[in-house]
Structures are given as C-alpha cells and as structure tokens.
Design an enzyme around this catalytic site. Structure first.
Site, PDB file in Angstrom:
ATOM      1  N   LEU A 114      34.698  45.095  44.046  1.00  0.00           N
ATOM      2  CA  LEU A 114      35.931  44.645  44.675  1.00  0.00           C
ATOM      3  C   LEU A 114      35.687  43.431  45.557  1.00  0.00           C
ATOM      4  O   LEU A 114      35.478  42.347  45.074  1.00  0.00           O
ATOM      5  CB  LEU A 114      36.568  45.804  45.465  1.00  0.00           C
ATOM      6  CG  LEU A 114      36.956  47.033  44.618  1.00  0.00           C
ATOM      7  CD1 LEU A 114      37.558  48.125  45.497  1.00  0.00           C
ATOM      8  CD2 LEU A 114      37.926  46.657  43.526  1.00  0.00           C
ATOM      9  N   ASP A 115      35.705  43.603  46.880  1.00  0.00           N
ATOM     10  CA  ASP A 115      35.579  42.468  47.796  1.00  0.00           C
ATOM     11  C   ASP A 115      34.157  42.260  48.280  1.00  0.00           C
ATOM     12  O   ASP A 115      33.941  41.738  49.373  1.00  0.00           O
ATOM     13  CB  ASP A 115      36.515  42.669  48.991  1.00  0.00           C
ATOM     14  CG  ASP A 115      37.974  42.569  48.595  1.00  0.00           C
ATOM     15  OD1 ASP A 115      38.319  41.653  47.823  1.00  0.00           O
ATOM     16  OD2 ASP A 115      38.771  43.412  49.031  1.00  0.00           O
ATOM     17  N   GLU A 116      33.176  42.652  47.486  1.00  0.00           N
ATOM     18  CA  GLU A 116      31.787  42.547  47.903  1.00  0.00           C
ATOM     19  C   GLU A 116      30.945  41.706  46.949  1.00  0.00           C
ATOM     20  O   GLU A 116      29.727  41.832  46.897  1.00  0.00           O
ATOM     21  CB  GLU A 116      31.181  43.951  48.046  1.00  0.00           C
ATOM     22  CG  GLU A 116      31.895  44.824  49.080  1.00  0.00           C
ATOM     23  CD  GLU A 116      31.278  46.202  49.218  1.00  0.00           C
ATOM     24  OE1 GLU A 116      30.113  46.357  48.815  1.00  0.00           O
ATOM     25  OE2 GLU A 116      31.950  47.112  49.711  1.00  0.00           O
TER      26      GLU A 116
END
Length: 295
Positions: free
Chosen positions: A238-240
């Site tokens: 995801l946002d990593e």
C-alpha cells in the site's frame, strides 16, 4: 569531465542522451563506460554516481552528447557488450524524449492540476496521455488542457473489471508511467505487480498515524508541528513502497485545520512533481525497497 575532447574545446552539441545503470560495485566500471563513450566520439556533459557500501551496488547516470547525429538504438546495441560484462541493469534514452504518463485521480484535483500546468508550460519532460478517475469531477479540467478523460467507476464487485480496463488504456496509449495523483482506491496485488516500477503514488506523511478521510483535521487535534507528503513507487504494501521524494513544511499552533489542508496540498504537489520529474529524467534507480536518486 570530458571523454575524448579537451576541456577548452568541447564539440558542437548534437544529439543528447541519458545513460542510467546499476550493477555490482567493482574497480574499472567508470573507466569502462568512459572508454565506450570515447570510442563513440561522445562528450560527457554531467555525471552522477554512488557506490553503496552497505549493499555493494554501484549506481550511475551519465548525460552525454554525440559529435554526430546518433541513433539511440545503435548506441544501445553497441553498449550491450559493456553492460553484459558488468551485469548492468541499464537504460539509454535520448534526453529530449518525453515519457508518456497516465494520471489517476479521484475528487481532490490539486496534484492533477499542478502536473497539467507544468506539462503545458514545458516544465516536466513528460506527456500526459490520459486522465483516469473513478469520479466525473476532473473531466472539465482534463478537457480544458486537451487531455483525454476516462471515467472508470470502482466498487468491490467491479474492481477486477475496472483494473482490466485501466490496463487496456495503459496499453492503448503507450503509457510508461502511471501517476496516482490522490487516487483514493487501493490497487490489487495483481495490478501492483504488473505496474512494478511504473506507478507512483502520493500521500500525506502522517502515515501510519491519522488514517482516514480527514488526516489533517486529526493532525490539528494532536497539535502537529510539521506537515509533509511522500511520493513513492506503488507496491503491494500500500503506502510503503520505495520512497522517491518527500516534502516537509513547518507549522505551528496558529494553523487551523483548513490551513493544514492548504499547506498539505502544497507539499503533496511538490513531492509528486519532483518524483515524476526525477523518474522521467532517469535519475531514480530501484534498490530493493529503497531508491537511489541521482540528482
């Protein structure tokens, strides 16, 4: 630094190219690349390099020109044996080449607007081939800039069909980079694998704190003193994904929630613009879950 010409007598510029590569670090790599350019009567305009002691990898970006009008395909063919000798992952492109990107957006269009204006003004070395959204809100903005707009509604039941349609557009428009400019939908693991290294996302830098629809309002309640944004490659985490660019702006107790939103939008635009620019200019090289940005 020049290859084959005295410093006082640089050749008249012809075709400009960018060579970017990574490989295992070893003695002789720079000499080998410079020797190749000399053999092709090329002139080095700018060179950036980094040897990572932790990983043992070597990264390099070379901006060079040829004395005569040259063909990128022929240079690639001739450079192939050099790249093979050192086990390089590499790209060689004309510097004037503009990458074709597809921008995805939901309802917040500040990042999309920033990209459209910069591309129109010639500030970014890309061409926006199309805008895709799960809402109709950005249609007028895209139309004003003369960019095709496609609405692809997404629901849990239709996500596979929506992502298949997105990939059809990527192929149809010859898209090289997908930019998620505040696209508020989670991509499937299958799609992120297919777009590996070819998709950039932007989000506020409060994560993993302050999740949800109003992160800046949550930040206000906690009295934060910095507001930031992160642009990164998309992966299944995801946002990593591997970070390309970040922006941080100091704030204080006088900032109301709407002030934090305004400052946050500025940070998001700056971080995303930098990420798209550096990617298009061949300055970003993936190294595991990190990036090397040869600015």
């Amino acid at each position: 630094m020049a290859a084959g010409y005295p410093v006082s007598g640089a050749p008249a510029l012809a075709t400009e190219f960018i060579l970017t590569f990574s490989c295992r670090d070893s003695l002789g790599i720079v000499q080998s690349v410079a020797g190749f350019l000399l053999s092709q009567e090329c002139y080095i305009v700018d060179i950036k390099q980094f040897g990572d002691k932790a990983s043992g990898e070597f990264f390099m970006r070379v901006h060079f020109t040829s004395r005569e009008e040259s063909d990128a395909g022929l240079l690639r063919e001739r450079f192939g044996p050099v790249a093979g000798e050192w086990g390089m992952q590499w790209r060689l492109e004309p510097r004037s080449r503009r990458q074709r990107i597809l921008v995805m957006v939901s309802k917040y269009d500040h990042c999309l607007n920033d990209l459209l204006v910069r591309v129109r003004d010639g500030d970014l070395p890309v061409e926006i081939a199309a805008v895709v959204s799960n809402h109709p809100d950005a249609a007028g903005l895209a139309e004003w800039h003369g960019v095709p707009f496609h609405r692809i509604p997404v629901s849990p039941d239709t996500k596979p069909e929506a992502e298949a349609r997105l990939l059809e557009l990527v192929d149809a428009y010859g898209v090289e980079l997908v930019v998620l400019a505040r696209y508020m939908q989670v991509l499937s693991d299958d799609l992120t694998r297919k777009l590996d290294g070819r998709a950039i996302n932007i989000h506020h830098s409060f994560l993993p704190s302050f999740k949800g629809a109003k992160p800046y309002h949550q930040a206000y309640e906690r009295g934060v003193k910095t507001v930031g944004a992160t642009a990164h490659y998309v992966n299944s985490e995801l946002d990593e994904g591997p970070i390309i660019s970040q922006q941080v702006i100091e704030v204080d107790h006088t900032y109301l929630p709407e002030d934090l939103v305004r400052v946050g939008k500025d940070a998001e635009c700056r971080a995303l613009t930098n990420a798209v620019r550096w990617h298009a200019e061949g300055r970003v090289i993936l190294s595991g879950n990190r990036t090397v940005v040869l600015r």
